[in-house]
Design an enzyme around this catalytic site. Structure first.
Site, PDB file in Angstrom:
ATOM      1  N   TYR A 152       0.199   5.911   3.475  1.00 33.30           N
ATOM      2  CA  TYR A 152       0.069   5.221   2.190  1.00 33.30           C
ATOM      3  C   TYR A 152      -1.209   5.695   1.524  1.00 33.30           C
ATOM      4  O   TYR A 152      -2.266   5.758   2.166  1.00 33.30           O
ATOM      5  CB  TYR A 152       0.006   3.711   2.416  1.00 33.30           C
ATOM      6  CG  TYR A 152      -0.192   2.888   1.159  1.00 33.30           C
ATOM      7  CD1 TYR A 152       0.800   2.830   0.178  1.00 33.30           C
ATOM      8  CD2 TYR A 152      -1.360   2.151   0.953  1.00 33.30           C
ATOM      9  CE1 TYR A 152       0.625   2.076  -0.974  1.00 33.30           C
ATOM     10  CE2 TYR A 152      -1.538   1.375  -0.186  1.00 33.30           C
ATOM     11  CZ  TYR A 152      -0.543   1.342  -1.148  1.00 33.30           C
ATOM     12  OH  TYR A 152      -0.724   0.578  -2.276  1.00 33.30           O
ATOM     13  N   ASP A 247      -7.514  11.358   3.340  1.00 32.87           N
ATOM     14  CA  ASP A 247      -7.621  10.009   2.781  1.00 32.87           C
ATOM     15  C   ASP A 247      -8.281   9.106   3.832  1.00 32.87           C
ATOM     16  O   ASP A 247      -7.657   8.722   4.817  1.00 32.87           O
ATOM     17  CB  ASP A 247      -6.231   9.497   2.393  1.00 32.87           C
ATOM     18  CG  ASP A 247      -6.285   8.121   1.744  1.00 32.87           C
ATOM     19  OD1 ASP A 247      -7.360   7.483   1.753  1.00 32.87           O
ATOM     20  OD2 ASP A 247      -5.234   7.678   1.225  1.00 32.87           O
ATOM     21  N   LYS A 279     -12.239   0.553   0.408  1.00 39.51           N
ATOM     22  CA  LYS A 279     -12.380  -0.527   1.390  1.00 39.51           C
ATOM     23  C   LYS A 279     -13.832  -0.752   1.837  1.00 39.51           C
ATOM     24  O   LYS A 279     -14.586  -1.359   1.101  1.00 39.51           O
ATOM     25  CB  LYS A 279     -11.389  -0.291   2.537  1.00 39.51           C
ATOM     26  CG  LYS A 279      -9.927  -0.356   2.003  1.00 39.51           C
ATOM     27  CD  LYS A 279      -8.861  -0.488   3.059  1.00 39.51           C
ATOM     28  CE  LYS A 279      -7.519  -0.837   2.433  1.00 39.51           C
ATOM     29  NZ  LYS A 279      -6.612   0.291   2.215  1.00 39.51           N
TER      30      LYS A 279
HETATM   31  C1  LIG Z   1      -5.793   0.789   1.036  1.00 34.01           C
HETATM   32  C2  LIG Z   1      -5.506   2.260   0.970  1.00 34.01           C
HETATM   33  C3  LIG Z   1      -5.362   2.933  -0.254  1.00 34.01           C
HETATM   34  C4  LIG Z   1      -5.328   2.211  -1.572  1.00 34.01           C
HETATM   35  O1  LIG Z   1      -6.519   1.573  -1.857  1.00 34.01           O
HETATM   36  P1  LIG Z   1      -6.515   0.371  -2.959  1.00 34.01           P
HETATM   37  O2  LIG Z   1      -7.947   0.037  -3.097  1.00 34.01           O
HETATM   38  O3  LIG Z   1      -5.665  -0.709  -2.386  1.00 34.01           O
HETATM   39  O4  LIG Z   1      -5.918   0.948  -4.202  1.00 34.01           O
HETATM   40  C5  LIG Z   1      -5.231   4.299  -0.216  1.00 34.01           C
HETATM   41  N1  LIG Z   1      -5.208   4.975   0.939  1.00 34.01           N
HETATM   42  C6  LIG Z   1      -5.326   4.369   2.131  1.00 34.01           C
HETATM   43  C7  LIG Z   1      -5.319   5.169   3.386  1.00 34.01           C
HETATM   44  C8  LIG Z   1      -5.465   2.984   2.184  1.00 34.01           C
HETATM   45  O5  LIG Z   1      -5.519   2.371   3.370  1.00 34.01           O
END
Ligand SMILES: *Cc1c(COP(=O)(O)O)cnc(C)c1O
Length: 442
Positions: A152, A247, A279
């Site tokens: 994701y 990511d 995060k």
């Molecule tokens: C949470 C997450 C996102 C998206 O971040 P948001 O602040 O919710 O838009 C993207 N990549 C990874 C790996 C994530 O865990």
């Protein structure tokens, strides 16, 4: 499960809020997985949080193993972070001009993650990955993006294919509202399958702008890269002039001081070109970033032709929270997170084993998840092949006993530096009944 039922909490205030919320907010929530659809029942409306505890609208207390899906690595409302936030807020909320906190936060990130030479601050992980993809396309002059099933990367149109957790939870193959053209240049491959990557590059290598991968996936449950997988991605992308985007929105500054890269890197084949963060680096506020090689970042406006912007980017209060949080992520924090997480995972595993519940625990640093199946999980198809109903029963028993797990079997469990003996004891006391609930026929 009489022992569980006897402990059921009063939740009338949460239920009343949910009913009001549903009238004015779709599904009553502002992010779908909060709605508990994967586990049934109704979400708790949290009124306050302190350290490892959440307090809901009915006054119930929960040990928090969600940690806001990762950001609250130091625990809730820690005094030094709170002080930094209050001090920043007292000096103004948003300037629309550059300010010092942005420089300090960028310096902190660059100092921690060796291959990252420059960063651009944004407000969410979604924005970070969206911008990194645009930059990779602008830098290479190519348009195809390769991603992996179960990873994701936020709700970016082009990346909303086989996207794990929230989407996995709803068993949606895709999102409505994403025109086919938006994902036509996205290739989805099975995770941990280098042969599939080799094959697609052999066929279309000159069209591929970037491979984007979760540094260590946590959005299909925790599925770490097999030894050599990340290295292989670096080798293949470099050979074809494509970028590698790691990511680290979830893993960044959580798996180690330098995120997953700090655990697995450096790689003989070279570092990823771009990284995305979110995060933890916002400390619970909207701050995220993408960054990497200076020559790639130089393509961004105003230096280069790739446009990217944000009214609230580098917000002075959010960056103060992020900076205080990262400064709190000291060398001694990580072994503490690890031992806390190990204690919880070991206790959960022992309880499930003693009730004969099939499960497997998987790790990425102190991030872990428990799959309700016997065998290890290396990709999304395997992640989906688990007993989600058993997880749902386990989840609700824990919740009724004052432990708030992530409300889906496809999520990582998060701990903080504030989880103490008392919190661990509440978890330990709750596990036997929860394991019995998991074992009970549905
Ligand atoms: C949470 C997450 C996102 C998206 O971040 P948001 O602040 O919710 O838009 C993207 N990549 C990874 C790996 C994530 O865990």
């Amino acid at each position: 499960m009489p022992d569980t039922a006897a402990n059921a909490l009063t939740t009338t205030a949460s239920e009343a809020l949910l009913e009001r919320a549903r009238a004015v907010i779709p599904g009553g929530v502002n992010s779908p997985v909060r709605a508990f659809r994967a586990v049934g029942g109704a979400p708790r409306f949290v009124r306050s949080a302190q350290g490892p505890w959440l307090f809901d609208a009915d006054g119930n207390r929960y040990v928090d193993l969600l940690c806001s899906w990762g950001p609250m690595i130091l625990g809730h409302a820690r005094a030094d972070v709170l002080e930094a936030v209050e001090k920043a807020a007292a000096q103004g909320f948003s300037f629309g001009t550059p300010s010092e906190n942005e420089v300090l936060l960028a310096e902190e990130i660059v100092a921690r993650v060796e291959p990252v030479e420059q960063v651009r601050l944004v407000s969410s992980g979604t924005e970070a990955t969206m911008s990194a993809i645009r930059l990779a396309r602008g830098f290479t002059g190519r348009s195809v993006i390769v991603k992996f099933a179960g990873c994701y990367h936020g709700h970016v149109d082009a990346l909303l294919a086989a996207a794990g957790s929230g989407v996995a939870t709803f068993a949606l193959p895709d999102s409505a509202g994403v025109p086919a053209e938006m994902t036509a240049e996205t290739i989805v491959l099975p995770y941990n399958d280098l042969a599939a990557v080799e094959e697609v590059f052999a066929a279309r290598g000159s069209e591929i702008a970037a491979v984007i991968t979760e540094a260590a996936p946590g959005n299909m449950g925790v599925v770490p890269p097999a030894p050599g997988f990340t290295e292989g991605l670096r080798r293949i992308t470099a050979a074809h002039g494509a970028l590698l985007v790691s990511d680290e929105v979830m893993t960044g500054f959580r798996c180690s001081k330098a995120g997953w890269y700090g655990l697995e890197g450096p790689y003989a084949a070279g570092a990823p070109d771009l990284f995305t963060f979110g995060k933890v680096m916002g400390g619970g506020f909207p701050a995220a970033a993408f960054g990497g090689r200076a020559d790639v970042m130089a393509r961004l406006a105003p230096e280069g032709p790739v446009y990217q912007a944000g009214t609230l980017s580098g917000n002075p209060v959010a960056t103060a929270a992020g900076l205080a949080t990262l400064r709190g992520c000291t060398d001694d924090l990580y072994p503490r997170l690890q031992s806390t997480a190990s204690a919880i995972a070991d206790a959960a595993s022992a309880a499930l084993s003693s009730e004969g519940v099939a499960h497997t625990v998987q790790w990425a640093g102190s991030m872990f998840s428990i799959f309700f199946r016997e065998d290890a999980v290396t990709n999304y198809d395997q992640a989906r092949d688990q007993d989600t109903a058993a997880f749902g029963r386990f989840f609700h028993s824990m919740l009724d006993q004052g432990v708030h797990l992530p409300p889906s079997a496809f999520e990582a469990w998060f701990v903080s530096g504030s989880h103490d003996e008392e919190a661990l004891q509440v978890i330990a006391d709750a596990l036997p009944a929860a394991a019995r609930a998991a074992a009970a026929a549905s």
